[in-house]
Scaffold this active site. Structure first.
Site, PDB file in Angstrom:
ATOM      1  N   SER A 130      -6.176   8.506  -4.857  1.00 57.78           N
ATOM      2  CA  SER A 130      -6.122   8.927  -3.452  1.00 57.78           C
ATOM      3  C   SER A 130      -4.967   8.256  -2.729  1.00 57.78           C
ATOM      4  CB  SER A 130      -7.432   8.549  -2.763  1.00 57.78           C
ATOM      5  OG  SER A 130      -7.315   8.643  -1.365  1.00 57.78           O
ATOM      6  N   TYR A 155     -13.725   2.960  -0.236  1.00 63.31           N
ATOM      7  CA  TYR A 155     -13.297   4.160  -0.964  1.00 63.31           C
ATOM      8  C   TYR A 155     -11.927   3.913  -1.608  1.00 63.31           C
ATOM      9  CZ  TYR A 155     -11.440   8.843  -1.781  1.00 63.31           C
ATOM     10  OH  TYR A 155     -10.861   9.954  -2.357  1.00 63.31           O
TER      11      TYR A 155
END
Length: 335
Positions: A130, A155
């Site tokens: 990501s 995350y």
């Protein structure tokens, strides 16, 4: 010649379903797994699956990648050539409220995939990382060689961990692995927890939209919005290009290389929705402080990806958002 067999995790997800459709259309076999959790509207996941189940060579397995015994069994039975791990607990803000889900799916689940590739060797493991790994890096555009040791959300930390774990397994067991740092993927059938989708929902519910940029248009948030078809094209091209270095591990940005101010994106969404509905749409806007864990800018350098596979994402936000609003108006029957 035998067609390659793909194992795709998170197959009912946004990227997983569109990627699977492209591979099935090309005549490949796809074995897809998904736990069909209710992080967002489960109907959307079932409708994506419906799109795939009408195609030949698709096998769907309901299951969770955090179940090691099941994953080992699947690899032993189907012997995939290429593995694409897209199953993950997504969302920066949700990781602050529910950290356990991220460790379970993004760390334990990915470890199980690596172990399965170790004992059942594959031609190529591709996995989702990501843009959030760049944290609050000030230098733009973000390059793969940038320092990414200070994530600002759990995350992001799990995604950085995936890159480290994949590199280690490539080093120890020569598993060719490629990580993809996705930059804000959007489009039809996308994730309802993403801002553009949520803004559209709120408009039809007669609610105000919250914009977390302090109302500071001069220093607005920048985002590299990447249309789903560009993401899929990049992944498909990469499947045939496993890393061949001594440690066969690579990481690429996959983004639009053309960041937009958040307010420009919102204005474009209003224009596209106006066109889809044949009437003027203006969101009722409420400005709030930037949220914990959000980063001021995401902006991808895509030079490495372009060099590797000769591809650079090219869909403009005008074209991409028009595709989204046309789909939304039709899917939810709101015309």
């Amino acid at each position: 010649m035998r067609r390659k067999k793909f194992f795709i995790t998170g197959v009912a997800g946004f990227v997983g379903s569109f990627l699977s459709k492209r591979l099935l259309d090309k005549g490949f076999q796809v074995i897809g797994i998904d736990n069909l959790n209710d992080y967002y509207d489960i109907k959307l996941k079932y409708d994506r699956l419906k799109m795939l189940e009408s195609l030949d060579n698709f096998i769907f397995l309901k299951g969770d990648i955090s179940n090691k015994e099941m994953i080992m069994k699947v690899f032993g039975e189907y012997k995939p050539d290429i593995v694409i791990n897209l199953a993950a607990q997504a969302g920066v803000r949700y990781s602050i409220e529910n950290p356990d889900a991220y460790i379970q799916s993004n760390i334990i689940g990915f470890f199980n995939i690596l172990e399965a590739c170790r004992f059942h060797p594959v031609d190529h493991l591709i996995y989702a990382s990501s843009s959030s790994v760049y944290g609050s890096n000030k230098k733009v555009p973000f390059e793969e060689s940038d320092f990414v040791d200070h994530p600002v959300s759990l995350y992001a930390a799990t995604k950085k961990s995936n890159e480290l774990m994949a590199h280690t397994y490539s080093h120890l067991y020569k598993i060719p692995s490629t990580g993809l740092r996705f930059f804000t993927v959007y489009g039809p059938m996308g994730r309802p927890d993403m801002a553009y989708f949520g803004f559209t929902d709120k408009f039809f519910n007669g609610e105000s939209i919250k914009i977390f940029n302090n109302g500071d248009f001069e220093n607005d948030l920048y985002r590299d919005f990447t249309y789903i078809d560009d993401i899929v094209e990049g992944i498909v091209r990469l499947t045939d290009h496993p890393p061949v270095e001594e440690v066969p591990s690579a990481v690429y940005n996959i983004g639009n290389n053309n960041p937009e101010k958040l307010m420009v994106f919102i204005e474009t969404l209003e224009k596209c929705l106006s066109k889809s509905l044949n009437r003027e749409v203006v969101f009722d806007k409420v400005f709030e402080p930037i949220k914990l864990g959000d980063v001021p800018a995401t902006y991808a350098s895509t030079d490495l990806l372009q060099k590797a596979v000769g591809f650079k994402p090219k869909t403009s936000i005008e074209d991409g958002l028009q595709q989204f609003t046309d789909w939304y108006v039709d899917y939810y029957n709101v015309k």
